[in-house]
Design an enzyme around this catalytic site. Structure first.
Site, PDB file in Angstrom:
ATOM      1  N   SER A 219     -24.208  11.610  30.259  1.00 58.49           N
ATOM      2  CA  SER A 219     -23.124  11.576  29.284  1.00 58.49           C
ATOM      3  C   SER A 219     -22.524  12.979  29.142  1.00 58.49           C
ATOM      4  CB  SER A 219     -23.622  11.005  27.959  1.00 58.49           C
ATOM      5  OG  SER A 219     -22.553  10.662  27.106  1.00 58.49           O
ATOM      6  N   GLU A 340     -21.480  -0.043  30.546  1.00 58.82           N
ATOM      7  CA  GLU A 340     -21.403   1.194  29.776  1.00 58.82           C
ATOM      8  C   GLU A 340     -20.787   0.993  28.395  1.00 58.82           C
ATOM      9  OE1 GLU A 340     -22.331   4.304  30.250  1.00 58.82           O
ATOM     10  OE2 GLU A 340     -22.702   4.559  32.401  1.00 58.82           O
ATOM     11  N   HIS A 444     -24.476   2.121  27.951  1.00 61.71           N
ATOM     12  CA  HIS A 444     -24.564   3.576  28.036  1.00 61.71           C
ATOM     13  C   HIS A 444     -25.957   4.051  27.630  1.00 61.71           C
ATOM     14  CE1 HIS A 444     -22.711   7.520  28.260  1.00 61.71           C
ATOM     15  NE2 HIS A 444     -23.132   7.838  27.050  1.00 61.71           N
TER      16      HIS A 444
END
Length: 532
Positions: A219, A340, A444
């Site tokens: 990330s 995600e 995610h």
């Protein structure tokens, strides 16, 4: 819906996605009971002796300073060298996380003396050949997170590598920009470079190879790797790169994936923060801000932060640098997760923003406000009566992660060896408590428990998921060792396809662009910097 409301929703959604993943158990709890071990737990660095802890098959050295505390006059200054010490420094517990609101770090943090790192190394006497090193940069929107949240003992012991996890300045304290302030918008990135210099100088004492360093992150940490690939100041500081869910071609006008902003935009944000912190009309704004309590600065900052480009440390936007080939040419392993966007979609829906056929256009226009974009999205991704959440999640994931990752792969692979994956365990263990409004699949950050014990505790994995975790660690650490993830016991990974990672179903696939509507997203207007 105002942009302030959008940022508030995103902040709440991100907290819902990630907060309990790391805080379920305090990161100060060791993952294994300390035992007597033959390898020394006291190591000599150039700054002094550090005493770590011995565990079952590995050793940890936590809370080692790699730079001076950025306090007082050093608040918003480039990192300075750490001071040495006499005697033996205890390194058996992590140091404070960098200042941040409550979330991943229970209760948050206001301690600016936070530029520390943690080393996990396999047990045993010093090896005949130094071990590869993985330097891990945590995610959290450049606003939250801590290196100590990532227990790396499985990666170290199974993969035979030394793992270094890093704290770096976050939020306004890490990325403030202001006219006349050297280092504007990039203090957190400068911290990462200082940690890499520490690794080059010190990691040999821990059995690591200072000339075989892989910079990795997820990330915002993955995007940090992109920034370091593009930064002239990081030349020679790492030899390979791993980018998880942080595509280098992220766009600042899409608020989910990390990205960079021009220095002028960052300065405008800094001016707003100074006003909110009560320093906007001060004769010396920076002197006023350096006296301001951390709590006031945290309250004044908005949402996730973004590094600034058009700066000495980051002259170009990372997407533009990669498009033009002006980046450090090292092998890259990168990828994203199949779903995600589902965590954000679920959080936004739970915050009181339902996605139905009647609301879908308004929701799309809120998060994709470019003229005509929302209508095109609604046509490409129609919402029927009961599938609003997954459709919204697919839009977020495709626009912000899957397709930018594919473009990053395309750009990088023209210059350097690239291996690309897609994590696709649709039954990945949840990172949050409670029941989401729809199944999240592989959202995610869901790949992280396969590589680390988050918050110092393992997730509950099935036998097949344990095998997947072992294979992923084998891939990641083989790449750190040889610049190629392939090994004798893992399914072959070709550079020409995407490796889909799912329990007992690790296969090469070439269908990700179609599945994620990348032709559609690439057809939309994109900035001239090559991002998108």
């Amino acid at each position: 819906m105002t942009m302030h409301r959008v940022l508030t929703i995103l902040g709440c959604a991100l907290t819902a996605v990630l907060a309990t993943a790391w805080s379920a158990a305090p990161p100060t709890q060791p993952a294994a009971r300390p035992t007597q071990a033959a390898a020394p737990t006291t190591v000599r660095t150039h700054h002094g002796l550090v005493r770590g802890a011995a565990h079952d098959g590995y050793r940890t050295f936590e809370g080692i300073p790699y730079a001076a505390p950025p306090v007082g006059r050093l608040r918003w200054a480039p990192p300075r060298p750490a001071a040495g010490w006499s005697g033996v420094r205890e390194a058996t517990r992590p140091a404070s996380a960098c200042p941040q609101p409550a979330g991943e770090v229970p209760g948050g943090s206001t301690d600016e003396d936070c530029l520390h790192l943690n080393v996990t190394t396999p047990d045993g006497a010093r090896p005949a050949h130094p071990r590869p090193v993985v330097v891990w940069l945590h995610g959290g929107g450049f606003t939250t997170g801590a290196g100590s949240s990532y227990d790396a003992h499985r990666m170290a012991t199974r993969g035979g590598v030394v793992v270094v996890t890093v704290n770096y300045r976050l939020g306004a304290l890490g990325f403030l920009a202001h006219t006349g302030l050297p280092g504007s918008g990039t203090f957190g990135l400068a911290d990462q470079q200082a940690a890499l210099r520490w690794v080059r100088a010190e990691i040999g004492a821990f059995g690591g190879d200072a000339h075989q360093v892989t910079l990795a992150g997820e990330s915002a940490g993955g995007y940090s790797v992109c920034a370091q690939l593009a930064s002239p100041a990081s030349a020679g500081l790492f030899d390979r790169a791993i980018i998880e869910s942080g595509p280098c071609t992220g766009r600042a006008d899409r608020p989910f994936a990390p990205s960079a902003v021009p220095l002028s935009t960052a300065r405008a944000t800094g001016t707003d923060l100074a006003a909110k912190a009560g320093c906007g009309s001060a004769r010396d704004v920076m002197a006023c801000l350096r006296r301001a309590p951390v709590t006031r600065l945290l309250a004044a900052q908005e949402g996730d932060q973004q590094p600034a480009y058009a700066t000495p440390l980051l002259p170009r936007d990372p997407g533009a640098a990669i498009t033009s080939g002006r980046f450090h040419h090292v092998p890259v392993l990168l990828g994203s997760n199949h779903d995600e966007g589902n965590g954000w979609a679920a959080g936004i829906i739970q915050a009181g923003n339902p996605v139905t056929p009647g609301t879908w256009l308004d929701v799309a226009a809120t998060f994709f406000p470019s003229p005509g974009e929302a209508k095109a999205i609604v046509r490409e991704y129609p919402v029927h009566r009961t599938d609003g959440g997954p459709v919204f999640g697919a839009v977020i994931g495709d626009a912000n992660f899957a397709c930018p990752t594919a473009r990053t792969d395309h750009l990088l692979s023209a210059q350097v060896p690239v291996w690309r994956y897609e994590f696709a365990d649709e039954h990945a263990p949840p990172l949050t408590s409670g029941t989401p409004p729809f199944p999240l699949g592989a959202p995610h950050a869901s790949e992280l428990p396969y590589l680390f014990d988050l918050g110092g505790r393992p997730r509950d994995l099935t036998a097949a998921q344990h095998r997947l975790a072992d294979t992923m660690i084998d891939y990641w650490t083989a790449f750190a060792r040889t610049a190629d993830p392939n090994g004798p016991s893992s399914p072959h990974w070709s550079r020409r396809t995407v490796q889909s990672l799912a329990p007992d179903h690790i296969v090469a696939t070439g269908t990700t662009r179609t599945r994620h509507h990348c032709g559609f997203w690439n057809g939309l207007t994109t900035p001239d910097n090559g991002s998108g």
